[in-house]
Design an enzyme around this catalytic site. Sequence first.
Site, PDB file in Angstrom:
ATOM      1  N   ASP A   1     -64.956  15.313 -17.293  1.00 21.35           N
ATOM      2  CA  ASP A   1     -63.752  15.862 -17.894  1.00 21.35           C
ATOM      3  C   ASP A   1     -62.570  15.040 -17.380  1.00 21.35           C
ATOM      4  O   ASP A   1     -62.668  14.376 -16.339  1.00 21.35           O
ATOM      5  CB  ASP A   1     -63.611  17.332 -17.514  1.00 21.35           C
TER       6      ASP A   1
ATOM      7  N   ASP B  54     -58.640  16.029 -17.712  1.00 20.75           N
ATOM      8  CA  ASP B  54     -57.470  16.743 -17.198  1.00 20.75           C
ATOM      9  C   ASP B  54     -57.841  17.671 -16.051  1.00 20.75           C
ATOM     10  O   ASP B  54     -58.788  18.462 -16.138  1.00 20.75           O
ATOM     11  CB  ASP B  54     -56.815  17.542 -18.324  1.00 20.75           C
TER      12      ASP B  54
ATOM     13  N   ASP C   7     -63.289  20.827 -14.048  1.00 14.69           N
ATOM     14  CA  ASP C   7     -62.502  21.826 -13.324  1.00 14.69           C
ATOM     15  C   ASP C   7     -62.439  23.163 -14.036  1.00 14.69           C
ATOM     16  O   ASP C   7     -61.955  24.138 -13.462  1.00 14.69           O
ATOM     17  CB  ASP C   7     -61.056  21.331 -13.180  1.00 14.69           C
TER      18      ASP C   7
END
Length: 219
Positions: A7, A9, A180
Amino acid sequence: MTLALFDLDNTLLGGDSDHAWGEFLSRHGHVDAEAYRLANDRFYAQYKAGTLDIREFSEFVFAVLARNDRATLEAWREDFLAECIEPLLLPAAVELLERHRAQGHTLVIITATNRFVTERIAARYGVEHLIATEPEQDADGRYTGRLAGTACFQDGKITRLREWMTGNGESLDGAWFYSDSRNDLPLLEAVDNPVAVDPDPVLEDIARARGWPVVSLRG
């Protein structure tokens, strides 16, 4: 070859490029600053809560792309990268990417943020393969303001990844995925090696309950 999926961001970046792009546009007067900032913040809160309507958000972001020519957009993006993204690059993320590269893994950034914003960030990290939400373009390469295909978000990440794997002769056997966000649970659950990176509270609880590694790239 083993896939190492990341991922972007708040995982490889110390912030959210999608939200930062909206802040940048507002700050520099490229949009109606007050109205755009309020909407941008509302969508970001929905994302963090796991309730975002990705099509609605995509159309909000893509409207700016559709209203401006490519040269203008690319000039804005270069300023955005220098002003907003360079400070968010994480040395530990570079080291993580290098560890997987040294093992011969195929590195892929897979992100809900659209390709226009993220393709230069992926290149900055030296990652060739990017799977992102795609803004539709017409025959002349101008953005239409519409979403092309399936958004790379939640279950859509699996759909888009499977399309990519089919075209590239790859599989999920032994794959890693770093994220996250609770929004990435479908893909985290689909790989052999899920890793929670500076996770949001929901993902952290799930990761610890399931015995997934929980790591930080921020310090």
